[in-house]
Design an enzyme around this catalytic site. Structure first.
Site, PDB file in Angstrom:
ATOM      1  N   ASN A 155     -23.177  33.407  23.892  1.00 55.43           N
ATOM      2  CA  ASN A 155     -22.524  32.095  23.925  1.00 55.43           C
ATOM      3  C   ASN A 155     -21.126  32.283  23.357  1.00 55.43           C
ATOM      4  O   ASN A 155     -20.968  32.416  22.151  1.00 55.43           O
ATOM      5  CB  ASN A 155     -23.337  31.086  23.102  1.00 55.43           C
ATOM      6  CG  ASN A 155     -22.624  29.752  22.965  1.00 55.43           C
ATOM      7  OD1 ASN A 155     -21.633  29.493  23.653  1.00 55.43           O
ATOM      8  ND2 ASN A 155     -23.126  28.906  22.072  1.00 55.43           N
ATOM      9  N   TRP A 156     -20.159  32.298  24.253  1.00 49.35           N
ATOM     10  CA  TRP A 156     -18.793  32.595  23.800  1.00 49.35           C
ATOM     11  C   TRP A 156     -18.109  31.403  23.146  1.00 49.35           C
ATOM     12  O   TRP A 156     -16.988  31.527  22.655  1.00 49.35           O
ATOM     13  CB  TRP A 156     -17.964  33.106  24.986  1.00 49.35           C
ATOM     14  CG  TRP A 156     -18.403  34.451  25.472  1.00 49.35           C
ATOM     15  CD1 TRP A 156     -19.312  35.279  24.881  1.00 49.35           C
ATOM     16  CD2 TRP A 156     -17.947  35.128  26.642  1.00 49.35           C
ATOM     17  NE1 TRP A 156     -19.454  36.422  25.615  1.00 49.35           N
ATOM     18  CE2 TRP A 156     -18.626  36.358  26.698  1.00 49.35           C
ATOM     19  CE3 TRP A 156     -17.043  34.816  27.653  1.00 49.35           C
ATOM     20  CZ2 TRP A 156     -18.418  37.284  27.730  1.00 49.35           C
ATOM     21  CZ3 TRP A 156     -16.839  35.727  28.673  1.00 49.35           C
ATOM     22  CH2 TRP A 156     -17.516  36.944  28.708  1.00 49.35           C
ATOM     23  N   LYS A 157     -18.732  30.228  23.230  1.00 48.37           N
ATOM     24  CA  LYS A 157     -18.146  29.012  22.656  1.00 48.37           C
ATOM     25  C   LYS A 157     -16.714  28.844  23.184  1.00 48.37           C
ATOM     26  O   LYS A 157     -16.463  29.179  24.350  1.00 48.37           O
ATOM     27  CB  LYS A 157     -18.237  29.074  21.122  1.00 48.37           C
ATOM     28  CG  LYS A 157     -19.674  29.403  20.671  1.00 48.37           C
ATOM     29  CD  LYS A 157     -19.929  29.237  19.209  1.00 48.37           C
ATOM     30  CE  LYS A 157     -21.380  29.578  18.914  1.00 48.37           C
ATOM     31  NZ  LYS A 157     -21.758  29.362  17.513  1.00 48.37           N
ATOM     32  N   HIS A 180     -27.126  22.576  22.167  1.00 44.36           N
ATOM     33  CA  HIS A 180     -26.579  23.391  21.080  1.00 44.36           C
ATOM     34  C   HIS A 180     -26.188  22.479  19.911  1.00 44.36           C
ATOM     35  O   HIS A 180     -25.682  21.373  20.116  1.00 44.36           O
ATOM     36  CB  HIS A 180     -25.364  24.194  21.562  1.00 44.36           C
ATOM     37  CG  HIS A 180     -24.980  25.266  20.598  1.00 44.36           C
ATOM     38  ND1 HIS A 180     -24.275  24.996  19.445  1.00 44.36           N
ATOM     39  CD2 HIS A 180     -25.231  26.596  20.582  1.00 44.36           C
ATOM     40  CE1 HIS A 180     -24.108  26.123  18.778  1.00 44.36           C
ATOM     41  NE2 HIS A 180     -24.688  27.110  19.441  1.00 44.36           N
ATOM     42  N   GLU A 237     -23.759  22.505  17.971  1.00 44.13           N
ATOM     43  CA  GLU A 237     -22.348  22.097  17.932  1.00 44.13           C
ATOM     44  C   GLU A 237     -22.106  20.919  18.880  1.00 44.13           C
ATOM     45  O   GLU A 237     -21.266  20.057  18.589  1.00 44.13           O
ATOM     46  CB  GLU A 237     -21.453  23.307  18.266  1.00 44.13           C
ATOM     47  CG  GLU A 237     -21.411  24.285  17.095  1.00 44.13           C
ATOM     48  CD  GLU A 237     -21.166  25.743  17.467  1.00 44.13           C
ATOM     49  OE1 GLU A 237     -20.722  26.032  18.584  1.00 44.13           O
ATOM     50  OE2 GLU A 237     -21.439  26.600  16.605  1.00 44.13           O
ATOM     51  N   GLU A 289     -32.257  27.924  16.841  1.00 40.55           N
ATOM     52  CA  GLU A 289     -31.033  28.284  16.126  1.00 40.55           C
ATOM     53  C   GLU A 289     -30.882  27.419  14.875  1.00 40.55           C
ATOM     54  O   GLU A 289     -30.370  26.283  14.957  1.00 40.55           O
ATOM     55  CB  GLU A 289     -29.805  28.038  17.010  1.00 40.55           C
ATOM     56  CG  GLU A 289     -29.720  28.906  18.226  1.00 40.55           C
ATOM     57  CD  GLU A 289     -28.270  29.047  18.696  1.00 40.55           C
ATOM     58  OE1 GLU A 289     -27.817  30.190  18.773  1.00 40.55           O
ATOM     59  OE2 GLU A 289     -27.605  28.028  18.943  1.00 40.55           O
ATOM     60  N   GLY A 308     -22.928  31.224  12.651  1.00 43.66           N
ATOM     61  CA  GLY A 308     -21.559  31.564  12.271  1.00 43.66           C
ATOM     62  C   GLY A 308     -21.341  31.748  10.784  1.00 43.66           C
ATOM     63  O   GLY A 308     -20.203  31.808  10.315  1.00 43.66           O
ATOM     64  N   SER A 320     -26.201  34.180  13.546  1.00 45.53           N
ATOM     65  CA  SER A 320     -25.745  35.411  12.888  1.00 45.53           C
ATOM     66  C   SER A 320     -26.550  36.646  13.313  1.00 45.53           C
ATOM     67  O   SER A 320     -26.836  37.517  12.491  1.00 45.53           O
ATOM     68  CB  SER A 320     -25.750  35.239  11.360  1.00 45.53           C
ATOM     69  OG  SER A 320     -24.830  34.230  10.976  1.00 45.53           O
ATOM     70  N   GLY A 370     -23.566  34.287  19.245  1.00 45.78           N
ATOM     71  CA  GLY A 370     -22.177  33.829  19.258  1.00 45.78           C
ATOM     72  C   GLY A 370     -21.229  34.985  19.001  1.00 45.78           C
ATOM     73  O   GLY A 370     -20.928  35.782  19.891  1.00 45.78           O
ATOM     74  N   GLY A 371     -20.785  35.113  17.756  1.00 50.85           N
ATOM     75  CA  GLY A 371     -19.737  36.066  17.377  1.00 50.85           C
ATOM     76  C   GLY A 371     -19.910  37.476  17.916  1.00 50.85           C
ATOM     77  O   GLY A 371     -18.968  38.053  18.478  1.00 50.85           O
TER      78      GLY A 371
HETATM   79  P1  13P Z   1     -23.363  33.215  15.770  1.00 45.96           P
HETATM   80  O1  13P Z   1     -24.098  34.356  16.431  1.00 45.96           O
HETATM   81  O2  13P Z   1     -21.880  33.393  15.751  1.00 45.96           O
HETATM   82  O3  13P Z   1     -23.953  32.882  14.437  1.00 45.96           O
HETATM   83  O4  13P Z   1     -23.601  31.921  16.713  1.00 45.96           O
HETATM   84  C1  13P Z   1     -24.895  31.615  17.087  1.00 45.96           C
HETATM   85  C2  13P Z   1     -24.843  30.554  18.127  1.00 45.96           C
HETATM   86  O5  13P Z   1     -24.532  29.414  17.864  1.00 45.96           O
HETATM   87  C3  13P Z   1     -25.171  30.920  19.512  1.00 45.96           C
HETATM   88  O6  13P Z   1     -25.363  29.798  20.308  1.00 45.96           O
END
Ligand code: 13P
Length: 255
Positions: A9-11, A94, A96, A166, A172, A212, A233-234
């Protein structure tokens, strides 16, 4: 036999050109890991270039959200029909989007239905905040999100859905959930699916962990019974890290 699925998930990262360049480098490195379903979820605007760059690859493309509406006066929104042909998966629910866009369980339920109606496969995300976690109410909370999000979804439609647990406090933050705890919650989610549908559907559904996830902790998550992959994510923004995650999954659970 559940095929593990790892989705990046590149956000709000990478332009259309950057996304295409990234997957051109990533795709050949991920090609050997055929026992794992591999997905990248770029921003909407980068879907066409990413999909084109991956046209001859097994790497799949997902969107990060979708409107619950078919079409009309919904400024800024993207419909499921618009995603057809560009994305196979779509992340829905998600944390967010729940937080910054005010998406409720009811809206998420309608988005899942809209996605399915257009042949998109939802990656349905859920998770608790730190207060709920510390109160020991995680499974009750997440179970409520699952029930609400899947209201009216048929057993047949469940075959197209992936779940993603999640915990918000792990996203993050570098503070990943303990793998045994994540297994307990994903196992609990599987139990909710069994109570809503059947033991077979519960046994077949794939449940990712997210929050994470890094190359250093991936194998531990993947060695848990109820964890069938990761929503990342990251670490999914870095080619070598993405490859390491998939490699760890292949070595632990790949077919
Ligand atoms: P991180 O891997 O950066 O913690 O993000 C997780 C996430 O929200 C994936 O959707």
């Amino acid at each position: 036999m559940r095929v593990p699925i790892i989705a990046g998930n590149w956000k709000m990262n990478k332009t259309a050109a950057e996304a295409a360049a990234f997957v051109r480098e990533l795709a050949p490195k991920l090609a050997p890991f055929t026992g794992i379903e591999r997905v990248v979820c770029p921003p909407f605007i980068a879907l066409p270039t990413t999909a084109e760059a991956l046209a001859h690859s097994e790497i799949k493309v997902g969107a990060q959200n979708v409107s619950e509406h078919e079409k009309g006066a919904y400024t800024s929104q993207i419909s499921a029909a618009m995603l057809e042909g560009l994305a196979e998966y779509v992340i829905i629910g998600h944390s967010e989007c729940r937080e910054y866009l005010g998406e409720t369980d009811d809206v998420i339920n309608r988005k899942i239905k809209a996605a399915l109606a257009h042949g998109l496969k939802p990656i349905f995300a859920m998770g608790e905040n730190l207060t709920v976690n510390e109160a020991g109410e995680t499974l009750a909370f997440v179970g409520g999100q699952v029930r609400a999000g899947l209201e009216g979804i048929t057993a047949e439609q469940m075959q197209s859905i992936v779940l993603a647990y999640e915990p918000i406090w792990a996203i993050g933050t570098g503070k990943s959930a303990n793998a045994q705890f994540a297994n307990e919650i994903t196992g609990g989610i599987r139990g909710v699916i069994e109570s809503l549908y059947s033991a077979t559907i519960a046994d077949d559904i794939r449940i990712q962990y997210g929050g994470s996830v890094k190359p250093a902790n991936m194998a531990e998550y993947m060695s848990q019974e109820h964890i069938d992959g990761a929503l990342v994510g990251g670490a999914s923004l870095i080619v070598d890290d993405f490859v390491s995650l998939v490699q760890a999954a292949q070595e632990t659970k790949g077919a």
